[in-house]
Each structure stands twice: as structure tokens, then as C-alpha cells.
Scaffold this active site. Structure first.
Site, mmCIF file in Angstrom:
data_model
loop_
_atom_site.group_PDB
_atom_site.id
_atom_site.type_symbol
_atom_site.label_atom_id
_atom_site.label_comp_id
_atom_site.label_asym_id
_atom_site.label_seq_id
_atom_site.Cartn_x
_atom_site.Cartn_y
_atom_site.Cartn_z
ATOM 1 N N CYS B 132 -43.381 -10.591 -42.011
ATOM 2 C CA CYS B 132 -44.386 -9.702 -42.627
ATOM 3 C C CYS B 132 -45.492 -10.468 -43.349
ATOM 4 C CB CYS B 132 -43.703 -8.734 -43.590
ATOM 5 S SG CYS B 132 -42.521 -9.525 -44.712
ATOM 6 N N HIS B 252 -47.482 -6.192 -49.499
ATOM 7 C CA HIS B 252 -47.523 -7.593 -49.923
ATOM 8 C C HIS B 252 -48.963 -7.974 -50.240
ATOM 9 C CE1 HIS B 252 -43.454 -7.915 -48.788
ATOM 10 N NE2 HIS B 252 -43.539 -8.639 -47.685
#
Lengths: 346, 346
Positions: B132, B252
Site C-alpha cells: 500500500c 496513509h
């Protein structure tokens, strides 16, 4: 010692988050105080603060407040420092200023005691305390600078909301509960109280601390860049910073990449850091030991870990540096400077 | 179109956080599905999941599950992928794997569609979905790599707890409430479920994601370093990463310093990013606009802002990159690859 000189000390901003810690540290450290004056804005004057078992009434800070004061510790905002420090100096007070008002003034020493305590003697009445995020970084990098030389520093910060004051802590805790309860969040303070736009800090990361400068950096980032060069006394140092607020109450964390000028051994670097005053090495991958904001909170030391040689550049190191932003990052660094002034005058 | 080929599709790990998003995206995107098989461990089998108005019973994933399956999307952990992907391939299934099991296998394409979709055609039955934290960074840096060349990347991450699964989200929310209520916090999952030591994530920053490698980096950091080079197809790229978990649920954030190989104009860089597929430029200091995890959550795009020329190195840029780690960081990137496979076979 019985013949120790005692000082008249003033704390300006006594009711603020940093002022509170300064008063606590002056008591804990048994600072040689004859009389302690607690000063604040007119709004907060009249409240009482306990100091070594006696209640001291907070008074409004005015120019005359500094008559007879030997040492004053300022943390009531840049405007208060700009207005009152010249008044205090003219009355013979030595000032330790925790705001950014005088930091970049060429006449004013900018001091982290473990790095450049010798500069205190050059003062013209005021010694500046650096920005919180700068202090813990230069304190940690100084032993590496002395041993190996440093050419470049690239830092990304993970900063606690207490750096924006008690109201920002309350806002973050209130927002957290609102999110947990599925209620609407209405940001009112962060990222910058005086700017129109507000962002949620609970369960978020805000890449803005202080206002923006024209070059795309924030003032907080420029403070880290400029103050680091001034404290290290090295204008050739290349420094880059990205400053980010995260939902932590106390304790700034920093991811630091640093390029050294000469070869080094990682174990030697760790030993050097472990042996440095005020630094605690927490570096044990097998035991999952590294600095954490929640553990650094309330402590005077700066914690360093995740010490590792960079894989892409053998002359570079990566570090994780954590310290309580209200203590070493503010109150404790200021009290350390005041202690040095007291010793010098003894 | 009426003559569009329809596919038998399987989702392995259908009851997990990423599986749930994959199923939602397959429906929203009207993926050309003939039959959808939802697979899981024996423990989760038997539950029902709604897909386009019909309830599908989740079945235990076994080698035979893949008979007649054209495309399978795996996100049930590395061990499941290692065991079942060879079985699926032997039955003629093309697999898109969201785990790290095959990412660094030289035979397996590692694909971010905006960067290297052409590699999909080279597959030997499995295409790997990158980590990710890697996806959002390489997606953003690819247009700069193509236009200016890139020599070095230094990244510090601010990663959401959803990257560690649904139980980590629950732990973070539970701990947050415990701290707000002044109760004792007992960490049980983070930083790494399978390791003995646990740390509080609520109101904290943990500089450990995944286990440690012998060189002092974590696996998460090594994934960012190695996968970036593989996806960009450039082993000379110098990459450094420090990966940190913060108390954010989805999204994130990354502070990225990147050295370019040739001169650039900052406004041209911003335009280039704004014009790139899947990227949204959020960069307006005067309006306090920059990417925020809370705003990127639930979106398919990657958001970039704080674009500024480095003050110490005129060939370097600083960026702030944010994306939903479960979507572009996992489910959406996997579905994009599956869509490409479907188009190729049509």
C-alpha cells in the site's frame, strides 16, 4: 551551600502550558530563588499558583514588574516578549525567551545547553530558547557533528498538539470523543488559530504547523532550517524539514536522515549517543525497543533509536528522535539556561 | 456491449477488510462477471455477503475452488497465496495477489496500472499488487521520473491502522476511548500481531510496521525500497524509507523528498501531477489546501500537495502524498489490474 546567591526570578506566561512546567521545574530543581514573581496577561492575573507549599498570586506583566528581577523566563507569545523584554533588560533583568521573537537576532544567543552553552555569556540581556522541534534534533545531532561532520539533514516531524497550547489539546481530545461517538466534528483551533481554515486533527495528520512562507514552506519548517544552522554555528549545513501535526498529546517524534562527512561505525554512533548528556539510546530491534511519544512524555531527556546506516548512501544515517515538547522542547531547556546564568553569577 | 465476455471471478479473503472493498468495487464498476465466488478460511466460511442484490455464501478456499475460475483476487495473507495460487494457476486461473508472496519473484509482474500496466501481459499466471505505501508513492513519482529522471527518494510515512486489519482498527478505537476515560490501556495487537511486545497506538506514533530485518530496517521499509525499484524498472534508484504507524483509521500519508536528474519548474511539476491519471493535486498554501487522510478516505485517487522546491538542493522536491490504503493501496489497484486482464481477454 549556605553562601549560595539567591535570585529574584520572574515567570512571564505563568498560567500557560509551558509556564506551568517552568514553575514545576524551578521547584523540583531547587533553583536558588529569593522571590518568585508569576506574571501573565491582565486576563489571567489574580489566580493563585502553588510553589513549594506557598500560594503565589499571579500579577499582570508590566514594565515595572521587572524592577529588582534578576532572571525572567518568558513564554507568553512573541508579542509579549517583543514588548516587555527590552523593558526588562533596561531594568537589569537577564531574560530567557521561549518565543521566536529574538531567536534569529544576530545579537541574541540561541542556546541548547548540551550544544552551545558557551554562547550564553555573549548575551546582551536576552538568551533565546529554540523551537521545540529544533531542540531535540540538534541535541541529538551535535555529538555526530563533532565526531564526523554533517553535510545534510532531512527531517519529517510527527508533532504533538500540546505544541499549539492547552486549547489545542482540549480540541483534539474533544474531537476524538466526537469521532468515537459518531458525532459531527467542528474544528475550531488547528492547524493555526489565527487563520480562517480549520482541519480535524483527531485521527488525522495535518501537514501544516504555523503559517506558510512564500517559498511553500511553513514558518515551523523554516525555524527548523534556520535555527539548526545558527545553533550549530554552520551556515553551510543543508537542512530540509516537513512539519506535521498528529493526534498525540505530549512528545514530538522525528524521522531524521543525516549525511555525515566521514566514515562511521553504527555501533560507535550508538555508543556516542548513549554517552551524550541528556540523551537516552533506545535501540533494540530484537526487543522492539525504540522511542515512543507516550513513554517520553513527562521526561526531561531526548530519546533516540532506529539508528541504522542508510542502504542507498553509506555515509548517511537514519534516526528516530522523540522528546517531550513542553519539557526539553521548552520549559526544561529554558530552566537549564537559567541554571547556567545562576551558576555564572555565583 | 452485448457480446462482452463474462468472467468467473473469485475473491479469496472475502471477509477481510480488503476483500470487502474488492467486492464493493467489482459491483460499482460493473465488472463483467458471470459467477462470483467468495472464498475464505474454514473459520469464516458459511457467512453471506450481498453482491448486486443477491446473497452469496462464502465458501472455504480449497484447490478445487478454482475449477472454472477465470480471474481470482487474493488478499488472505501470504501463506494462503503461496499455497493456493499455484493450484489456481494449474487450473487456468489468472491470479491478482495482494500479498507480498510473489512481489519480488522475478517471473511475477508487480503492477501499478498508471505506472507499468504493460507488464501485466508478461504474467505466468499471477500478477502481484504492491504494498500500500509503495503504490501511492510510485504512482505520484512516475510522471516526474519520466519527465525529469529521479536519482534519490527519501520517504517517511504516516500510516493508518487499517493497514494492519480490522482488529487493529478496533484496538485503536478501543484504546482511544480508554485514554479519554482515564482507563488503563492494554495493547494486544500492534505493532505486529505475531511478535511478543505490544505498544499503545492511541495518541502515539510507533516507528515499527512489520518485523525487523537484520539491517535495522523493517520489512515494510524494505518493501518500499525494493518494490519501488522493481516497479520503476530501475535498480540504480536510491530509496530510503522510515515507516511509522499513527492513530489514523484510513489513509496513509507520506512526506517525500525526491532528487530529480534535471532542472524543473515547480509550476510545471504541479501541472504534470494534476494532469496525471488517478492523481489529484491539492496544493494551495493561501487556502490551507493540502491532502488530508480524513478527506482521502473512501476515495480511489491519490492526493498530492505541499509541492515545493527544496531550499538546500535546487534539484530536489518535497511532496506530501495521501491515499486510502485499502483502496488505491490495495483493493482498487487489484481491481484495476483485473479490469485490464478482462479487457485483454475480450
Amino acid at each position: 551551600m549556605s553562601n549560595q546567591k539567591l535570585f529574584n526570578v520572574a515567570v512571564v506566561g505563568a498560567t500557560g502550558a509551558v509556564g506551568e512546567q517552568i514553575i514545576r521545574l524551578l521547584a523540583e530543581r531547587n533553583f536558588p530563588i529569593q522571590e518568585l514573581k508569576l506574571l501573565s496577561s491582565a486576563r489571567s492575573a489574580g489566580s493563585k499558583i502553588a510553589f513549594k507549599g506557598q500560594d503565589i498570586v499571579v500579577q499582570e506583566a508590566t514594565p515595572d514588574s521587572f524592577e529588582g528581577v534578576d532572571i525572567a523566563l518568558f513564554s507568553a507569545g512573541g508579542d509579549v516578549s517583543k514588548a516587555l523584554i527590552p523593558e526588562a533588560i533596561s531594568r537589569g533583568t537577564v531574560c530567557v525567551d521561549n518565543t521566536s521573537a529574538f531567536r534569529m537576532d544576530p545579537e541574541t544567543p540561541l542556546v541548547v545547553p548540551e550544544v552551545n552553552i558557551d554562547k550564553v555569556s555573549d548575551h546582551k540581556g536576552v538568551i533565546a530558547n529554540p523551537n521545540c522541534s529544533t531542540i531535540q534534533m540538534v541535541q541529538t545531532l551535535k555529538p555526530l557533528y563533532d565526531r564526523y561532520g554533517i553535510s545534510r539533514i532531512i527531517v519529517s516531524t510527527y508533532q504533538a498538539v500540546s505544541g499549539a497550547g492547552a486549547s489545542a489539546i482540549q480540541e483534539m481530545l474533544r474531537q476524538s470523543r466526537e469521532v468515537l461517538d459518531g458525532r459531527e466534528v467542528e474544528p475550531k483551533i488547528l492547524p493555526v488559530g489565527s487563520l480562517p481554515k480549520k482541519h480535524q486533527i483527531a485521527f488525522n495528520a495535518i501537514p501544516q504547523i504555523d503559517k506558510f512562507v512564500d517559498n511553500g514552506f511553513t514558518y515551523e519548517e523554516m525555524k527548523m532550517i534556520n535555527e539548526t544552522k545558527k545553533i550549530m554555528g554552520d551556515d553551510t549545513l543543508e537542512v530540509t524539514a516537513t512539519c506535521v501535526r498528529i493526534p498525540v498529546v505530549y512528545g514530538h517524534s522525528e524521522s531524521v536522515y543525516v549525511e555525515l562527512k566521514s566514515d562511521f561505525d553504527v555501533e560507535e554512533v550508538k555508543q556516542l549517543l548513549a554517552d551524550s548528556p541528556g540523551i537516552v539510546l533506545q535501540d533494540n530491534a530484537a526487543e522492539q525497543e525504540y522511542p515512543l511519544a507516550t513513554e517520553a512524555a513527562g521526561k526531561l531527556e531526548t530519546f533516540v533509536g532506529r539508528v541504522r546506516r542508510d542502504l542507498s548512501n553509506p555515509r548517511a544515517l537514519n534516526l528516530w528522535i522523540v522528546s517531550d515538547n513542553l519539557l526539553k522542547g521548552a520549559a526544561w531547556n529554558a530552566v537549564q539556561i537559567a541554571e547556567y546564568i545562576a551558576i555564572e553569577q555565583n
